[in-house]
Design a protein around this motif. Structure first.
Motif, PDB file in Angstrom:
ATOM      1  N   UNK A  31       2.554  13.127 -13.602  1.00 47.57           N
ATOM      2  CA  UNK A  31       1.586  12.419 -14.454  1.00 47.57           C
ATOM      3  C   UNK A  31       1.568  10.941 -14.105  1.00 47.57           C
ATOM      4  N   UNK A  32       2.749  10.367 -13.946  1.00 46.21           N
ATOM      5  CA  UNK A  32       2.844   8.950 -13.607  1.00 46.21           C
ATOM      6  C   UNK A  32       2.265   8.675 -12.223  1.00 46.21           C
ATOM      7  N   UNK A  33       2.492   9.576 -11.296  1.00 51.63           N
ATOM      8  CA  UNK A  33       1.942   9.438  -9.949  1.00 51.63           C
ATOM      9  C   UNK A  33       0.416   9.482  -9.978  1.00 51.63           C
ATOM     10  N   UNK A  34      -0.132  10.419 -10.741  1.00 48.64           N
ATOM     11  CA  UNK A  34      -1.592  10.523 -10.875  1.00 48.64           C
ATOM     12  C   UNK A  34      -2.176   9.237 -11.476  1.00 48.64           C
ATOM     13  N   UNK A  35      -1.571   8.744 -12.538  1.00 45.65           N
ATOM     14  CA  UNK A  35      -2.063   7.538 -13.196  1.00 45.65           C
ATOM     15  C   UNK A  35      -1.971   6.333 -12.267  1.00 45.65           C
ATOM     16  N   UNK A  36      -0.863   6.224 -11.549  1.00 37.50           N
ATOM     17  CA  UNK A  36      -0.668   5.117 -10.615  1.00 37.50           C
ATOM     18  C   UNK A  36      -1.710   5.152  -9.497  1.00 37.50           C
ATOM     19  N   UNK A  37      -1.966   6.323  -8.945  1.00 37.61           N
ATOM     20  CA  UNK A  37      -2.904   6.447  -7.831  1.00 37.61           C
ATOM     21  C   UNK A  37      -4.352   6.212  -8.257  1.00 37.61           C
ATOM     22  N   UNK A  38      -4.721   6.615  -9.464  1.00 35.99           N
ATOM     23  CA  UNK A  38      -6.118   6.532  -9.885  1.00 35.99           C
ATOM     24  C   UNK A  38      -6.477   5.295 -10.693  1.00 35.99           C
ATOM     25  N   UNK A  39      -5.485   4.670 -11.325  1.00 38.80           N
ATOM     26  CA  UNK A  39      -5.800   3.565 -12.225  1.00 38.80           C
ATOM     27  C   UNK A  39      -5.097   2.244 -11.940  1.00 38.80           C
ATOM     28  N   UNK A  40      -3.988   2.249 -11.217  1.00 35.64           N
ATOM     29  CA  UNK A  40      -3.231   0.999 -11.065  1.00 35.64           C
ATOM     30  C   UNK A  40      -3.151   0.535  -9.616  1.00 35.64           C
ATOM     31  N   UNK A  41      -2.389   1.216  -8.782  1.00 40.99           N
ATOM     32  CA  UNK A  41      -2.123   0.744  -7.422  1.00 40.99           C
ATOM     33  C   UNK A  41      -2.935   1.426  -6.336  1.00 40.99           C
ATOM     34  N   UNK A  42      -3.445   2.606  -6.588  1.00 40.55           N
ATOM     35  CA  UNK A  42      -4.166   3.349  -5.559  1.00 40.55           C
ATOM     36  C   UNK A  42      -3.245   4.336  -4.858  1.00 40.55           C
ATOM     37  N   UNK A  43      -3.821   5.163  -4.014  1.00 39.79           N
ATOM     38  CA  UNK A  43      -3.068   6.211  -3.326  1.00 39.79           C
ATOM     39  C   UNK A  43      -2.783   5.795  -1.883  1.00 39.79           C
ATOM     40  N   UNK A  44      -1.832   6.492  -1.274  1.00 37.21           N
ATOM     41  CA  UNK A  44      -1.539   6.284   0.140  1.00 37.21           C
ATOM     42  C   UNK A  44      -2.340   7.269   0.970  1.00 37.21           C
ATOM     43  N   UNK A  45      -2.763   6.832   2.143  1.00 39.18           N
ATOM     44  CA  UNK A  45      -3.369   7.748   3.112  1.00 39.18           C
ATOM     45  C   UNK A  45      -2.811   7.401   4.474  1.00 39.18           C
ATOM     46  N   UNK A  46      -2.763   8.396   5.337  1.00 38.65           N
ATOM     47  CA  UNK A  46      -2.210   8.173   6.666  1.00 38.65           C
ATOM     48  C   UNK A  46      -3.314   7.758   7.630  1.00 38.65           C
ATOM     49  N   UNK A  47      -2.968   6.829   8.512  1.00 37.96           N
ATOM     50  CA  UNK A  47      -3.909   6.289   9.494  1.00 37.96           C
ATOM     51  C   UNK A  47      -3.189   6.221  10.835  1.00 37.96           C
ATOM     52  N   UNK A  48      -3.859   6.643  11.896  1.00 33.71           N
ATOM     53  CA  UNK A  48      -3.289   6.553  13.238  1.00 33.71           C
ATOM     54  C   UNK A  48      -3.700   5.217  13.848  1.00 33.71           C
ATOM     55  N   UNK A  49      -2.726   4.388  14.197  1.00 36.20           N
ATOM     56  CA  UNK A  49      -2.993   3.092  14.826  1.00 36.20           C
ATOM     57  C   UNK A  49      -2.074   2.936  16.030  1.00 36.20           C
ATOM     58  N   UNK A  50      -2.647   2.682  17.176  1.00 41.18           N
ATOM     59  CA  UNK A  50      -1.885   2.482  18.409  1.00 41.18           C
ATOM     60  C   UNK A  50      -0.940   3.646  18.697  1.00 41.18           C
TER      61      UNK A  50
END
Length: 66
Positions: A31-50
């Motif tokens: 629940x805390x993870x959902x609230x943090x990702x959607x309302x406070x800090x945002x979610x993590x996503x993976x990105x390929x760089x170099x």
């Protein structure tokens, strides 16, 4: 505890979320993870760089100032 974030100034929301992560009992992490990702800090996503996998934070779906 989670509803107490509504009384914090927007610039202190991330700090308040950090305190909540330390205080919550086991079992409500999702629940805390959902609230943090959607309302406070945002979610993590993976990105390929170099040729390396990196993680970046996306903005929250509903930012705290809304």
């Amino acid at each position: 505890m989670l509803d107490g974030l509504a009384f914090l100034p927007v610039n202190l929301m991330a700090d308040g979320m950090s305190v909540l992560w330390e205080l919550v009992p086991d079992g409500i992490d999702s629940i805390l993870d959902y609230f943090d990702a959607n309302y406070v800090n945002g979610a993590f996503r993976s990105v390929m760089m170099d040729g390396r996998l990196r993680f970046r934070r996306t903005p929250p779906r509903f930012p705290p100032d809304v």
